[in-house]
Design a protein around this motif. Structure first.
Motif, PDB file in Angstrom:
ATOM      1  N   ILE A   1      52.037  35.535  49.855  1.00  0.00           N
ATOM      2  CA  ILE A   1      51.715  34.113  49.979  1.00  0.00           C
ATOM      3  C   ILE A   1      51.580  33.795  51.466  1.00  0.00           C
ATOM      4  CG2 ILE A   1      52.649  31.774  49.641  1.00  0.00           C
ATOM      5  CD1 ILE A   1      51.827  33.152  47.032  1.00  0.00           C
TER       6      ILE A   1
ATOM      7  N   THR B   1      52.306  25.125  51.132  1.00  0.00           N
ATOM      8  CA  THR B   1      51.043  24.877  50.430  1.00  0.00           C
ATOM      9  C   THR B   1      51.236  25.113  48.936  1.00  0.00           C
ATOM     10  OG1 THR B   1      49.794  25.528  52.372  1.00  0.00           O
ATOM     11  CG2 THR B   1      48.617  25.578  50.280  1.00  0.00           C
ATOM     12  N   CYS B   2      52.004  26.142  48.587  1.00  0.00           N
ATOM     13  CA  CYS B   2      52.289  26.410  47.169  1.00  0.00           C
ATOM     14  C   CYS B   2      53.065  25.251  46.541  1.00  0.00           C
ATOM     15  CB  CYS B   2      53.090  27.700  47.023  1.00  0.00           C
ATOM     16  SG  CYS B   2      52.098  29.185  47.251  1.00  0.00           S
TER      17      CYS B   2
ATOM     18  N   CYS C   1      50.668  22.602  45.847  1.00  0.00           N
ATOM     19  CA  CYS C   1      49.820  23.042  44.729  1.00  0.00           C
ATOM     20  C   CYS C   1      50.568  22.902  43.405  1.00  0.00           C
ATOM     21  CB  CYS C   1      49.400  24.488  44.967  1.00  0.00           C
ATOM     22  SG  CYS C   1      48.500  25.248  43.619  1.00  0.00           S
TER      23      CYS C   1
ATOM     24  N   SER D   1      50.192  25.069  39.812  1.00  0.00           N
ATOM     25  CA  SER D   1      50.123  26.502  40.165  1.00  0.00           C
ATOM     26  C   SER D   1      49.236  27.319  39.233  1.00  0.00           C
ATOM     27  CB  SER D   1      51.517  27.119  40.193  1.00  0.00           C
ATOM     28  OG  SER D   1      52.329  26.448  41.110  1.00  0.00           O
ATOM     29  N   PRO D   2      47.921  27.257  39.408  1.00  0.00           N
ATOM     30  CA  PRO D   2      47.031  28.036  38.533  1.00  0.00           C
ATOM     31  C   PRO D   2      47.312  29.536  38.544  1.00  0.00           C
ATOM     32  CG  PRO D   2      45.762  26.611  40.009  1.00  0.00           C
ATOM     33  CD  PRO D   2      47.191  26.422  40.370  1.00  0.00           C
ATOM     34  N   CYS D   3      47.876  30.068  39.611  1.00  0.00           N
ATOM     35  CA  CYS D   3      48.180  31.516  39.640  1.00  0.00           C
ATOM     36  C   CYS D   3      49.142  31.878  38.513  1.00  0.00           C
ATOM     37  CB  CYS D   3      48.750  31.921  40.997  1.00  0.00           C
ATOM     38  SG  CYS D   3      50.259  31.038  41.452  1.00  0.00           S
TER      39      CYS D   3
ATOM     40  N   ILE E   1      57.400  29.673  45.065  1.00  0.00           N
ATOM     41  CA  ILE E   1      56.684  30.659  44.261  1.00  0.00           C
ATOM     42  C   ILE E   1      57.273  32.037  44.534  1.00  0.00           C
ATOM     43  CG2 ILE E   1      54.472  31.915  44.128  1.00  0.00           C
ATOM     44  CD1 ILE E   1      54.192  29.485  42.549  1.00  0.00           C
TER      45      ILE E   1
ATOM     46  N   CYS F   1      43.179  30.445  43.032  1.00  0.00           N
ATOM     47  CA  CYS F   1      44.024  29.717  43.984  1.00  0.00           C
ATOM     48  C   CYS F   1      43.193  28.656  44.720  1.00  0.00           C
ATOM     49  CB  CYS F   1      44.643  30.686  44.989  1.00  0.00           C
ATOM     50  SG  CYS F   1      45.638  29.830  46.231  1.00  0.00           S
ATOM     51  N   PRO F   2      43.516  27.375  44.536  1.00  0.00           N
ATOM     52  CA  PRO F   2      42.676  26.314  45.116  1.00  0.00           C
ATOM     53  C   PRO F   2      42.772  26.234  46.638  1.00  0.00           C
ATOM     54  CG  PRO F   2      44.528  25.358  43.909  1.00  0.00           C
ATOM     55  CD  PRO F   2      44.603  26.836  43.718  1.00  0.00           C
ATOM     56  N   PHE F   3      43.758  26.899  47.222  1.00  0.00           N
ATOM     57  CA  PHE F   3      43.939  26.826  48.676  1.00  0.00           C
ATOM     58  C   PHE F   3      43.707  28.168  49.363  1.00  0.00           C
ATOM     59  CE2 PHE F   3      46.518  23.436  46.809  1.00  0.00           C
ATOM     60  CZ  PHE F   3      46.026  22.344  47.500  1.00  0.00           C
TER      61      PHE F   3
ATOM     62  N   ASN G   1      45.351  30.801  49.253  1.00  0.00           N
ATOM     63  CA  ASN G   1      46.673  30.963  49.880  1.00  0.00           C
ATOM     64  C   ASN G   1      47.320  32.318  49.566  1.00  0.00           C
ATOM     65  OD1 ASN G   1      48.726  29.909  51.483  1.00  0.00           O
ATOM     66  ND2 ASN G   1      49.882  29.184  49.705  1.00  0.00           N
ATOM     67  N   ILE G   2      46.546  33.241  49.014  1.00  0.00           N
ATOM     68  CA  ILE G   2      47.097  34.551  48.661  1.00  0.00           C
ATOM     69  C   ILE G   2      46.431  35.624  49.509  1.00  0.00           C
ATOM     70  CG2 ILE G   2      47.409  36.262  46.816  1.00  0.00           C
ATOM     71  CD1 ILE G   2      47.129  33.878  44.820  1.00  0.00           C
TER      72      ILE G   2
HETATM   73 FE1  SF4 Z   1      50.285  28.961  45.776  1.00  0.00          FE
HETATM   74 FE2  SF4 Z   1      47.742  29.500  45.278  1.00  0.00          FE
HETATM   75 FE3  SF4 Z   1      49.580  29.865  43.397  1.00  0.00          FE
HETATM   76 FE4  SF4 Z   1      48.867  27.429  44.157  1.00  0.00          FE
HETATM   77  S1  SF4 Z   1      47.575  28.915  43.105  1.00  0.00           S
HETATM   78  S2  SF4 Z   1      50.945  28.145  43.806  1.00  0.00           S
HETATM   79  S3  SF4 Z   1      48.537  27.721  46.352  1.00  0.00           S
HETATM   80  S4  SF4 Z   1      49.415  30.977  45.343  1.00  0.00           S
END
Ligand code: SF4
Ligand code: SF4
Length: 93
Positions: A22, A27-28, A31, A37-39, A55, A72-74, A76-77
């Motif tokens: 991450i 940011t998580c 999100c 949290s779509p992940c 997360i 991941c909308p940001f 961020n991974i």
């Molecule tokens: Fe974090 Fe991305 Fe999962 Fe959202 S989708 S919780 S920003 S890793």
């Protein structure tokens, strides 16, 4: 064949160095509140969970499908393949 049955055909060799990271936990958290949290929803291997306000990434279970990086909308991974010879492989026979 069910997904659970297919998972038995995989062999895991754990890479001590996480291939998923991450970028920014805050940011998580944002999100999780906004997008739930779509992940967590998309991962077929339950790699992501939300506990104690952050997360958690259980990268050892990853099937290397790449879906979490896409949803991941940001962005961020940090997503890499495990090092050569590690990670998942198919078991034949
Ligand atoms: Fe974090 Fe991305 Fe999962 Fe959202 S989708 S919780 S920003 S890793
Ligand atoms: Fe889950 Fe696929 Fe992402 Fe691995 S690559 S963590 S299996 S969604």
């Amino acid at each position: 064949m069910r997904v659970e049955e297919r998972l038995y055909t995989l062999r895991y060799k754990r890479d001590e160095k996480p291939h998923l990271e991450i970028k920014d936990q805050q940011t998580c958290n944002k999100c999780h509140e906004t997008y739930k949290s779509p992940c967590i929803t998309v991962c077929p291997a339950n790699v992501y969970s939300f506990a104690e306000g952050k997360i958690i990434v259980s990268y050892e279970n990853c099937l290397e499908c790449g879906a979490c990086k896409i949803v991941c909308p940001f962005n961020n991974i940090i997503w890499r393949y495990p090092r050569y010879g590690l990670g998942i492989s198919l078991r034949y026979g």
